[in-house]
Write a protein that holds these residues in place. Structure first.
Motif, PDB file in Angstrom:
ATOM      1  N   ASP A 170      -5.738  -0.988  -5.025  1.00 18.38           N
ATOM      2  CA  ASP A 170      -5.270  -1.406  -3.788  1.00 18.38           C
ATOM      3  C   ASP A 170      -6.228  -2.316  -3.017  1.00 18.38           C
ATOM      4  O   ASP A 170      -7.199  -2.015  -2.357  1.00 18.38           O
ATOM      5  CB  ASP A 170      -5.060  -0.217  -2.794  1.00 18.38           C
ATOM      6  CG  ASP A 170      -4.268  -0.573  -1.520  1.00 18.38           C
ATOM      7  OD1 ASP A 170      -3.684  -1.724  -1.364  1.00 18.38           O
ATOM      8  OD2 ASP A 170      -4.321   0.122  -0.462  1.00 18.38           O
ATOM      9  N   GLU A 171      -5.783  -3.544  -3.127  1.00 17.98           N
ATOM     10  CA  GLU A 171      -6.719  -4.665  -2.556  1.00 17.98           C
ATOM     11  C   GLU A 171      -8.143  -4.328  -2.772  1.00 17.98           C
ATOM     12  O   GLU A 171      -8.892  -4.464  -1.662  1.00 17.98           O
ATOM     13  CB  GLU A 171      -6.368  -4.932  -1.200  1.00 17.98           C
ATOM     14  CG  GLU A 171      -5.139  -5.613  -0.903  1.00 17.98           C
ATOM     15  CD  GLU A 171      -4.793  -6.070   0.688  1.00 17.98           C
ATOM     16  OE1 GLU A 171      -5.789  -6.398   1.007  1.00 17.98           O
ATOM     17  OE2 GLU A 171      -3.604  -5.894   1.019  1.00 17.98           O
ATOM     18  N   THR A 216       0.946  -1.275   0.146  1.00 11.65           N
ATOM     19  CA  THR A 216      -0.138   0.103  -0.172  1.00 11.65           C
ATOM     20  C   THR A 216       0.952   1.249  -0.001  1.00 11.65           C
ATOM     21  O   THR A 216       0.596   2.233  -0.591  1.00 11.65           O
ATOM     22  CB  THR A 216      -0.873  -0.006   1.337  1.00 11.65           C
ATOM     23  OG1 THR A 216      -2.031  -1.165   1.142  1.00 11.65           O
ATOM     24  CG2 THR A 216      -1.829   1.318   1.242  1.00 11.65           C
TER      25      THR A 216
HETATM   26 MG   LIG Z   1      -2.233  -2.740   2.135  1.00 14.61          MG
END
Ligand SMILES: [Mg+2]
Ligand SMILES: Nc1ncnc2c1ncn2[C@@H]1O[C@H](COP(=O)(O)OP(=O)(O)O)[C@@H](O)[C@H]1O
Lengths: 236, 275, 202
Positions: free
Chosen positions: B193-194, B63
């Motif tokens: 991001d995920e 991240t």
């Molecule tokens: Mg993360």
């Protein structure tokens, strides 16, 4: 008992006559407070440290000194350095500035309740700083605090009697004049008290209702409580 | 430097084989939070149009990496370049000065991001979520922005939700709006991001499918941070395995998943492919 | 004089706040009703109006307060009403589980209030009380309008004696109030930071 109904009925219209003046002053100073409050909020968040510290000091100072003395300062002391204003403007300016510090705290609590992700999404969408404030942050921050702002409108309204000290003819000033000419204070001052109760209590109920509604606003989140530590002056 | 559009349509780029100027580059990038170093010198080039999967254990710095590329965090040292220009610095007569807001905004035009928690604007309808930035940031006309937004929302299967508010949508729908919102800005690189981690399991596939389709037909580069290994294998041209703030291994999906070299990647994959 | 009025009315205000605050959560509907009327009456009208009413209007019933006493009563009852809301808010914010646990321990109602609820609620009230003290200090300036010689009144007298003093007098006056408020501000902010601790959150 010495309550005199005839006298009360006789003087009632005279006191009530001040209502438009009182309303004008209340809303006038509220608008000043709303706008100046926003300016203070922005300045307080400025990344330019001296400015934000200065504004912080200003807010603490204004909020912890009496509006009555501030009124004297604006009305009596400012003319000494060449800034002369009439008593109505002095009243509106003083109350407006005083409550802008409270309003600014309200805005702040609303802004701080906005999740960090909103700022980040605004950045990722490449909005400018100004666009981020006025398109993303404030439209979310203001609606939930409208009831709190409403409370301060009522508080402001109840603060208007101090303007009698510089001769503004609001409710209490009228009552006081009547009282001193007839040597009868009970009826006029009681009428003033009742007028305040009659005008502020229903408004406070209305705001309460509003508050309950806004807790289920567009966010869909229930009970998004905004706690404002300075929020002890809430209306009835 | 910019790629002729014709060539890209329908064709798939294989940037690994081409010696192209990278569209984004990390050069010995480090990031500290207080005393803790969470990125320990990352070097990485992303080619135009490349689809790159970034995998690694939680806390390894995935991240942080893409947030720095989105200008949400500042590197502690090292440089990030986008389209050959320094992201966090401005070149002035040979020297480097810290970037100002104007420079950052110019650089951000190239980059879009989809967040784990959607971050849709709750006070706007779905349509406005997607038209707001094209109108006010790109300066498109209302009609044009509207057209673009509706096309894109239809593509992600939400053509019937234009007037709904985010709170009325499911997580999967929200995330598809977030994807549409980022794509209409036509960035050169998209960061994910995920994007399925916050979703209920049954909603994951609809979002992954949207991204797969998008990856196939777009010439945008993509960095996909994900724990969905099958998805990574499907979509990515290249997989990068991050561990403890460093790139431990990278390669083609086939090599990474079928023939991992580093013991850490092996144990990471074992844990993942089991569950 | 300002300090004397502040202290006297603060004592009255906090006493009233507790009595009325507990009254608002009483088991007896009559008590709840009566305290609610008191609170709404004093929050719904102005402090200055209340002060004038007590000083100028009450004598019509044969009750003649000195200016000092009238000030203390008005300030105490007014801020007591606001304070009672803080007391009430803190008490009802204590989780139900605390009441249930006390019942399970077979405490009497009084024991439950004294040993379990109030000690926790008290911490939550402190920041509010800090802020009320600041408001109370500001409120004391109003007593100058019924000719009580507090700081503000003295300032007005000096200002009247020589018009060239106007600016320095009011600036000094504002800073004097701020100086008195300063310990209260610091205390209130400190209490705000600490207030969350020591309260059950389950
Ligand atoms: Mg993360
Ligand atoms: N704002 C922050 N302050 C302090 N530490 C942080 C912050 N953001 C992330 N970290 C730490 O940096 C490390 C990497 O985090 P992150 O990039 O989110 O990892 P990943 O996305 O791979 O799970 C973690 O140990 C995390 O705790």
């Amino acid at each position: 008992m010495s309550w005199d109904w005839n006298f009360a009925i006789e003087v009632f219209p005279e006191i009530l006559g001040a209502i438009w003046l009182v309303i004008a002053i209340t809303f006038g100073s509220f608008i000043v407070a709303l706008i100046l409050g926003l300016v203070l909020t922005f300045a307080r968040r400025s990344s330019f440290k001296p400015l934000s510290l200065l504004v912080y000091a200003f807010i603490e100072f204004v909020r912890s000194t009496p509006p009555l003395v501030q009124l004297f300062f604006v009305y009596f002391a400012l003319p000494a350095i060449g800034i002369s204003i009439n008593k109505y403007t002095a009243g509106i300016v003083t109350l407006g500035i005083h409550y802008s510090t409270y309003v600014s705290e309200v805005y702040r609590s609303g802004i701080e309740a906005i999740p960090k992700g909103q700022w980040e999404a605004a950045k990722a969408m490449n909005f400018s700083k100004t666009q981020t404030w006025f398109r993303i942050i404030l439209p979310q921050a203001i609606p939930p605090v409208i009831p709190m702002l409403g409370n301060y409108l009522i508080v402001l309204f109840k603060e208007t009697p101090i303007l009698m000290a510089i001769g503004v003819g609001e409710f209490l000033q009228k009552a006081q004049l009547i009282g001193s000419t007839h040597f009868k204070y009970l009826e006029p001052i009681t009428i003033v008290g009742l007028l305040f109760l009659l005008l502020s209590y229903p408004s406070a109920l209305l705001i309460n209702r509003l508050e309950q509604k806004s807790n289920q606003a567009f966010t869909g989140k229930k009970n998004r409580r905004l706690t404002n530590q300075f929020h002890l002056k809430s209306g009835a | 430097m910019s790629i002729p559009e014709k060539k890209l349509e329908g064709t798939r780029l294989f940037p690994l084989k081409q010696k192209k100027n990278p569209i984004a580059a990390f050069e010995n990038v480090k990031k500290n939070y207080d005393d803790v170093q969470v990125l320990k010198g990352v070097d990485l080039n992303i080619s135009p149009g490349e689809k790159l999967a970034l995998i690694g254990p939680s806390g390894s710095g995935k991240t942080t990496m893409i947030r720095m590329l989105m200008t949400l965090e500042k590197p502690s040292s090292g440089h990030i370049k986008v389209e050959g220009k320094y992201l966090w610095h401005k070149e002035v007569s040979g020297g480097l000065i810290p970037a100002n807001e104007k420079h950052l905004r110019e650089m951000r035009q190239n980059i879009g991001m989809v967040f784990q928690h959607f971050n849709l604007f709750p006070h706007m309808t779905i349509l406005r979520n997607v038209t707001e930035a094209p109108i006010h940031v790109l300066g498109l006309s209302k009609e044009e922005a509207h057209q673009r937004a509706v096309d894109m929302l239809q593509k992600v299967g939400l053509g019937d939700k234009l007037d709904a508010y985010p709170a009325q949508l499911s997580g999967g729908q929200k995330q598809r709006v977030a994807i549409a919102r980022a794509v209409v800005m036509q960035p050169r690189i998209m960061l994910f991001d995920e994007v399925t981690s916050a979703l209920d399991p049954e909603l994951v596939d609809e979002v992954l499918q949207v991204i797969k389709d998008l990856a196939k037909e777009t010439d945008m580069a993509m960095i996909l941070v994900t724990h969905e290994m099958d998805f990574a294998r499907d979509v990515a041209d290249r997989v990068v395995f991050l561990h403890d703030g460093q790139i431990e291994e990278e390669g083609k999906p086939k090599d990474i998943f079928e023939n991992p070299k580093s013991p850490r990647l092996k144990s990471f994959l074992r844990r993942f492919l089991k569950s | 004089m300002t300090i004397e009025i502040l202290l006297a009315s603060a004592v009255l205000a906090f006493a009233v706040a507790f009595i009325a605050g507990l009254g608002r959560v009483s088991r007896f509907a009559v008590i709840r009703r009566v305290t609610a009327v008191y609170v709404e009456l004093f929050r719904g009208t102005s402090l200055l109006v209340q002060l004038f009413w007590i000083f100028f209007a009450l004598p019509a019933f044969g009750i003649q307060f000195s200016a000092f006493l009238a000030s203390v009563v008005a300030l105490g009852l007014n801020y007591g009403a606001y304070g009672s809301e803080i007391v009430r808010g803190a008490i009802i914010a204590i989780p139900k589980g605390q009441t249930e646990a006390s019942i399970a321990l077979n405490m009497t109602n009084f024991q439950r209030m004294r040993l379990v609820i109030l000690p926790q609620a008290f911490r939550m009230m402190l920041p509010g009380f800090g802020n009320i003290s600041i408001e109370l200090l500001k409120g004391t300036s109003l007593v100058s309008l019924i000719t009580l010689t507090d700081m503000t009144y003295k300032g007005l007298i000096i200002q009247n004696s020589n018009i060239s003093y106007t600016m320095p007098v009011f600036v000094t006056l504002l800073f004097a109030y701020f100086l008195v408020a300063l310990p209260l501000i610091i205390l209130a902010r400190k209490l705000e930071k600490r207030s969350a601790k020591g309260v059950a959150n389950a």
